[in-house]
Design an enzyme around this catalytic site. Sequence first.
Site, short mmCIF file in Angstrom:
data_model
loop_
_atom_site.label_atom_id
_atom_site.label_comp_id
_atom_site.label_asym_id
_atom_site.label_seq_id
_atom_site.Cartn_x
_atom_site.Cartn_y
_atom_site.Cartn_z
N SER A 1 0.81 -1.22 0.00
CA SER A 1 0.00 0.00 0.00
C SER A 1 0.84 1.27 0.00
O SER A 1 0.53 2.23 -0.71
CB SER A 1 -0.94 -0.01 1.21
N GLY A 2 1.92 1.28 0.79
CA GLY A 2 2.77 2.47 0.87
C GLY A 2 3.54 2.72 -0.41
O GLY A 2 3.56 3.84 -0.94
N CYS B 1 -1.14 -6.24 3.31
CA CYS B 1 -2.50 -5.86 3.68
C CYS B 1 -3.54 -6.48 2.75
O CYS B 1 -4.49 -7.11 3.21
CB CYS B 1 -2.65 -4.34 3.66
N GLU C 1 -6.56 -12.07 17.09
CA GLU C 1 -7.58 -11.98 16.04
C GLU C 1 -7.89 -13.34 15.45
O GLU C 1 -9.05 -13.72 15.28
CB GLU C 1 -7.10 -11.02 14.94
N ARG D 1 0.00 -7.12 24.64
CA ARG D 1 0.99 -6.27 25.31
C ARG D 1 1.12 -4.93 24.59
O ARG D 1 1.13 -4.85 23.38
CB ARG D 1 2.35 -6.98 25.32
N GLY E 1 5.42 -12.33 16.25
CA GLY E 1 6.04 -11.10 15.79
C GLY E 1 6.43 -11.14 14.32
O GLY E 1 6.33 -12.18 13.66
N ALA F 1 -7.86 -0.32 15.21
CA ALA F 1 -8.80 -1.33 15.68
C ALA F 1 -8.11 -2.68 15.72
O ALA F 1 -7.31 -3.01 14.83
CB ALA F 1 -10.02 -1.40 14.78
#
Length: 452
Positions: free
Chosen positions: A14-15, A42, A181, A204, A261, A340
């Site tokens: 996207s960037g 994404c 999620e 965290r 991570g 979110a």
Amino acid sequence: MEFDYDLFVIGGGSGGVRAARLTAMDGNRVALAESSRMGGTCVIRGCVPKKLMVFASEYPEAIHLGRDYGWDASVGTFDWKTFRTRLHSELDRLEEVYRENLEKAGVEIFDHRAVLKDPHTVELADGTTKTAKHILVATGGRPNLPDIKNADLGVVSDDLFHLDAIPKKMLIVGGGYIGCEFAGVFNGLGAEVSMFIRGAQILRGFDEEARGHVGDCMVRRGITIHTGCAPVEIEKRGDRIWVKGSNGHADEFDCLLWAVGRSPNTGEMGLEEAGVELDRKGTICVDEYGQTSVPSIFALGDVIGKMELTPVAIREAIAFHKTVFQGEKTQMDYDFIPTAIFTQPEMGTVGLTEEEAEAQESTLVYATAFRPMQQAFAGGEERVLFKMLVSKETDKVLGVHIVGPQSGEMIQYVGILLKMGATKADFDRTCAVHPTMAEELVTLKEPVRTLA
């Protein structure tokens, strides 16, 4: 020196795509190289397919709720293969949109991996080289695998959209937003889900009270969370994976998901050889304008390790374009970025956590938890949480945290208010929309505690 391009972008997420399009639309010569699929994490293996899976997983609860409202409805079987086919068709469509938009803007696309040869030269996987006045690195990140024997028996988040079937029993290692999620997703799709997390609580870095509320709700929904626990042994046993945790718990699972991570995609790109400074994690070091230690090379998105969110990468791309190609030096503003977490229940958050606010200044904490009307009518016990942190001295709202249905939608608009510098008095003098959950944002009257 005459260059082939004014800008060469490495990375089609996207960037990178936004920076390339904006720059080309100004009449500059722009090229972009992407070794995988256009759209990046994404669109292809992150936000978009994950959110579609979240939607799919929420229907059983909605059907049960409908029954309590008088509908003759029942939960049948979930056809994963039908969903998966439609999911990949949608991703194909979105990828084509990204590609078409680049082409319409005049960007030349190379479907190759690109590496740096020097401050103005990139080499493509086919051996050709291209020169550019400016080079932008936007190669994103990738999921980590832990350094433990048989770790390869597990999968990472990228793999979940290609599973042959929904696992009956699943272990998720990691309590960050990705792990949480997908715990909600697979729990909703009928899997028996367990989690191993190293800490005492999930999520965290987020507000303690809000993340505790999410964790309690997840457990009530049937997810087993082993805190202070990490895998110490992993074995293949027939068609299943046996895992033993550091707390002594051991079991067999159909699927092991590593959600421990992510790391920046900066390896073997020729960055250091070209003079670009990296930190010990492999993150590209940049100044406030996204410029690296090499003046002609810039970077944005997950590779610079600021806030690893798609909208942030897009805003960084806009700032880069203004700075480098429009002569308007523009820094990315990282304050009050709403976000979110699509756990079940959902969490929306913007601004400071209670812990951060307490460390910064004297703060008033407003909070309420209640059963929302839709659930209460059906006898549901799950509560939503609304929390607001307010500066005692200035009355400015420092942070807002919401846990409950559609909290992501609500927090977007709260983010606008906080960006404008709204005070608690501004919220108080706004008329409520009744009956809604969101009216709690303007009806919080008395603080529940004061932080010195």
